[in-house]
Design a protein around this motif. Structure first.
Motif, PDB file in Angstrom:
ATOM      1  N   GLY A  51      98.360  44.667 121.273  1.00  0.00           N
ATOM      2  CA  GLY A  51      99.326  43.860 120.540  1.00  0.00           C
ATOM      3  C   GLY A  51      99.196  43.990 119.041  1.00  0.00           C
ATOM      4  O   GLY A  51      99.293  45.076 118.501  1.00  0.00           O
ATOM      5  N   ASN A  52      98.950  42.862 118.366  1.00  0.00           N
ATOM      6  CA  ASN A  52      98.890  42.837 116.906  1.00  0.00           C
ATOM      7  C   ASN A  52      97.516  43.175 116.354  1.00  0.00           C
ATOM      8  O   ASN A  52      97.251  42.944 115.187  1.00  0.00           O
ATOM      9  CB  ASN A  52      99.310  41.450 116.395  1.00  0.00           C
ATOM     10  N   CYS A  53      96.649  43.706 117.181  1.00  0.00           N
ATOM     11  CA  CYS A  53      95.308  44.023 116.716  1.00  0.00           C
ATOM     12  C   CYS A  53      95.336  45.220 115.780  1.00  0.00           C
ATOM     13  O   CYS A  53      96.067  46.171 115.993  1.00  0.00           O
ATOM     14  CB  CYS A  53      94.388  44.331 117.894  1.00  0.00           C
ATOM     15  N   SER A  89      87.431  39.558 117.128  1.00  0.00           N
ATOM     16  CA  SER A  89      88.822  39.565 117.580  1.00  0.00           C
ATOM     17  C   SER A  89      89.311  40.997 117.648  1.00  0.00           C
ATOM     18  O   SER A  89      89.018  41.800 116.764  1.00  0.00           O
ATOM     19  CB  SER A  89      89.705  38.799 116.596  1.00  0.00           C
ATOM     20  N   CYS A  90      90.061  41.291 118.703  1.00  0.00           N
ATOM     21  CA  CYS A  90      90.630  42.636 118.879  1.00  0.00           C
ATOM     22  C   CYS A  90      89.544  43.698 118.817  1.00  0.00           C
ATOM     23  O   CYS A  90      89.755  44.790 118.284  1.00  0.00           O
ATOM     24  CB  CYS A  90      91.696  42.917 117.830  1.00  0.00           C
ATOM     25  N   GLY A  91      88.375  43.387 119.324  1.00  0.00           N
ATOM     26  CA  GLY A  91      87.238  44.288 119.242  1.00  0.00           C
ATOM     27  C   GLY A  91      87.186  45.349 120.311  1.00  0.00           C
ATOM     28  O   GLY A  91      86.229  46.110 120.368  1.00  0.00           O
ATOM     29  N   CYS A  92      88.186  45.387 121.198  1.00  0.00           N
ATOM     30  CA  CYS A  92      88.258  46.401 122.259  1.00  0.00           C
ATOM     31  C   CYS A  92      87.060  46.324 123.193  1.00  0.00           C
ATOM     32  O   CYS A  92      86.610  47.339 123.731  1.00  0.00           O
ATOM     33  CB  CYS A  92      88.380  47.794 121.661  1.00  0.00           C
ATOM     34  N   LEU A  93      86.509  45.126 123.369  1.00  0.00           N
ATOM     35  CA  LEU A  93      85.336  44.933 124.223  1.00  0.00           C
ATOM     36  C   LEU A  93      85.767  44.748 125.673  1.00  0.00           C
ATOM     37  O   LEU A  93      86.624  43.919 125.967  1.00  0.00           O
ATOM     38  CB  LEU A  93      84.542  43.712 123.769  1.00  0.00           C
ATOM     39  N   HIS A  94      85.159  45.516 126.562  1.00  0.00           N
ATOM     40  CA  HIS A  94      85.435  45.435 127.995  1.00  0.00           C
ATOM     41  C   HIS A  94      84.125  45.135 128.708  1.00  0.00           C
ATOM     42  O   HIS A  94      83.141  45.844 128.517  1.00  0.00           O
ATOM     43  CB  HIS A  94      86.004  46.759 128.523  1.00  0.00           C
ATOM     44  N   HIS A 115      88.572  36.637 120.507  1.00  0.00           N
ATOM     45  CA  HIS A 115      90.010  36.682 120.774  1.00  0.00           C
ATOM     46  C   HIS A 115      90.480  38.114 121.057  1.00  0.00           C
ATOM     47  O   HIS A 115      90.081  39.060 120.394  1.00  0.00           O
ATOM     48  CB  HIS A 115      90.745  36.109 119.561  1.00  0.00           C
ATOM     49  N   ALA A 116      91.337  38.258 122.075  1.00  0.00           N
ATOM     50  CA  ALA A 116      92.035  39.509 122.388  1.00  0.00           C
ATOM     51  C   ALA A 116      91.094  40.679 122.657  1.00  0.00           C
ATOM     52  O   ALA A 116      91.155  41.717 122.017  1.00  0.00           O
ATOM     53  CB  ALA A 116      93.030  39.865 121.286  1.00  0.00           C
ATOM     54  N   ASN A 117      90.218  40.482 123.600  1.00  0.00           N
ATOM     55  CA  ASN A 117      89.377  41.552 124.126  1.00  0.00           C
ATOM     56  C   ASN A 117      89.670  41.636 125.622  1.00  0.00           C
ATOM     57  O   ASN A 117      90.650  41.075 126.093  1.00  0.00           O
ATOM     58  CB  ASN A 117      87.900  41.263 123.860  1.00  0.00           C
ATOM     59  N   ASN A 118      88.846  42.312 126.350  1.00  0.00           N
ATOM     60  CA  ASN A 118      88.997  42.358 127.810  1.00  0.00           C
ATOM     61  C   ASN A 118      87.685  41.895 128.439  1.00  0.00           C
ATOM     62  O   ASN A 118      87.059  42.609 129.201  1.00  0.00           O
ATOM     63  CB  ASN A 118      89.371  43.774 128.260  1.00  0.00           C
ATOM     64  N   ILE A 119      87.288  40.680 128.048  1.00  0.00           N
ATOM     65  CA  ILE A 119      86.055  40.097 128.576  1.00  0.00           C
ATOM     66  C   ILE A 119      86.430  39.310 129.818  1.00  0.00           C
ATOM     67  O   ILE A 119      87.355  38.513 129.806  1.00  0.00           O
ATOM     68  CB  ILE A 119      85.369  39.209 127.530  1.00  0.00           C
ATOM     69  N   ARG A 120      85.720  39.558 130.903  1.00  0.00           N
ATOM     70  CA  ARG A 120      86.057  38.941 132.185  1.00  0.00           C
ATOM     71  C   ARG A 120      84.849  38.189 132.736  1.00  0.00           C
ATOM     72  O   ARG A 120      83.763  38.250 132.191  1.00  0.00           O
ATOM     73  CB  ARG A 120      86.527  40.006 133.160  1.00  0.00           C
ATOM     74  N   GLY A 121      85.101  37.487 133.810  1.00  0.00           N
ATOM     75  CA  GLY A 121      84.025  36.744 134.466  1.00  0.00           C
ATOM     76  C   GLY A 121      83.913  35.344 133.915  1.00  0.00           C
ATOM     77  O   GLY A 121      84.717  34.890 133.107  1.00  0.00           O
ATOM     78  N   ASP A 137      86.877  30.744 119.703  1.00  0.00           N
ATOM     79  CA  ASP A 137      88.156  31.284 120.162  1.00  0.00           C
ATOM     80  C   ASP A 137      87.877  32.340 121.226  1.00  0.00           C
ATOM     81  O   ASP A 137      87.359  33.413 120.926  1.00  0.00           O
ATOM     82  CB  ASP A 137      88.937  31.898 119.006  1.00  0.00           C
ATOM     83  N   LEU A 138      88.208  32.007 122.463  1.00  0.00           N
ATOM     84  CA  LEU A 138      88.022  32.910 123.595  1.00  0.00           C
ATOM     85  C   LEU A 138      89.372  33.332 124.175  1.00  0.00           C
ATOM     86  O   LEU A 138      89.419  33.913 125.259  1.00  0.00           O
ATOM     87  CB  LEU A 138      87.195  32.220 124.689  1.00  0.00           C
ATOM     88  N   SER A 139      90.452  33.067 123.467  1.00  0.00           N
ATOM     89  CA  SER A 139      91.790  33.313 123.992  1.00  0.00           C
ATOM     90  C   SER A 139      92.054  34.796 124.206  1.00  0.00           C
ATOM     91  O   SER A 139      91.422  35.658 123.608  1.00  0.00           O
ATOM     92  CB  SER A 139      92.839  32.723 123.046  1.00  0.00           C
ATOM     93  N   MET A 140      93.019  35.059 125.070  1.00  0.00           N
ATOM     94  CA  MET A 140      93.478  36.407 125.405  1.00  0.00           C
ATOM     95  C   MET A 140      92.346  37.301 125.936  1.00  0.00           C
ATOM     96  O   MET A 140      92.139  38.416 125.481  1.00  0.00           O
ATOM     97  CB  MET A 140      94.186  37.055 124.217  1.00  0.00           C
ATOM     98  N   ASN A 141      91.600  36.766 126.885  1.00  0.00           N
ATOM     99  CA  ASN A 141      90.585  37.501 127.625  1.00  0.00           C
ATOM    100  C   ASN A 141      90.850  37.264 129.104  1.00  0.00           C
ATOM    101  O   ASN A 141      91.871  36.694 129.474  1.00  0.00           O
ATOM    102  CB  ASN A 141      89.177  37.037 127.228  1.00  0.00           C
TER     103      ASN A 141
END
Length: 157
Positions: A51-53, A89-94, A115-121, A137-141
């Motif tokens: 997105g806006n990252c 934020s927008c750190g591309c972390l998976h 914010h806005a990474n792909n952290i799961r679990g 801020d843990l949003s958009m994960n």
């Protein structure tokens, strides 16, 4: 004698070390190590669907052997060099945050944005180690499960 000293200061332009100077202590070595280990616990992979990252991600500037207070997204206190803000934020972390993550060693942390990474679990209850935390801020994960009960014990989150 005083005139000579004044002249030396003018000629050599010695830096001022008053309380208003820009002096910043180096990052606490334990914090630098914790940040590097935290980063290594994730896969860093940026795609166009962030997105806006702004790319490159803030995680690309972290290098072993450099002062972590100068890394993008890291703010340290000016007295001791403790990491007090971490903005990934927008750190591309998976990946996932493990209960024994070195993130939880940053006990002076006041602000944390993932914010806005792909952290799961599930978010580990070890987050209670971050007792100075006032902004999170843990949003958009892709977190799942219930929030740990320890959120009620955190001072101002």
């Amino acid at each position: 004698m005083i005139r000579i000293l004044c002249l030396l200061f003018l000629v050599f332009d010695f830096p001022s070390y008053s309380s208003s100077s820009s002096f910043q202590p180096l990052c606490n070595p334990d914090h630098s190590s914790a940040l590097l280990q935290f980063k290594s616990s994730f896969t860093v992979h940026c795609t166009s669907d962030f997105g806006n990252c702004n790319l490159p991600s803030p995680t690309t500037s972290r290098e072993n052997g450099t002062d972590c207070c100068s890394w993008d997204g890291v703010t340290c206190d000016t007295m001791f060099g403790h990491v007090i803000e971490l903005d990934l934020s927008c750190g591309c972390l998976h990946g996932q945050i493990s209960p024994n993550s070195t993130l939880f060693h940053l006990t002076h942390l006041q602000k944390l944005s993932l914010h806005a990474n792909n952290i799961r679990g599930q978010l580990p209850s070890s987050i209670s180690n971050l007792q100075q935390l006032i902004e999170l801020d843990l949003s958009m994960n892709n977190f799942s499960g219930q929030l740990p009960n320890v959120f009620s014990m955190l001072s101002e989150v």
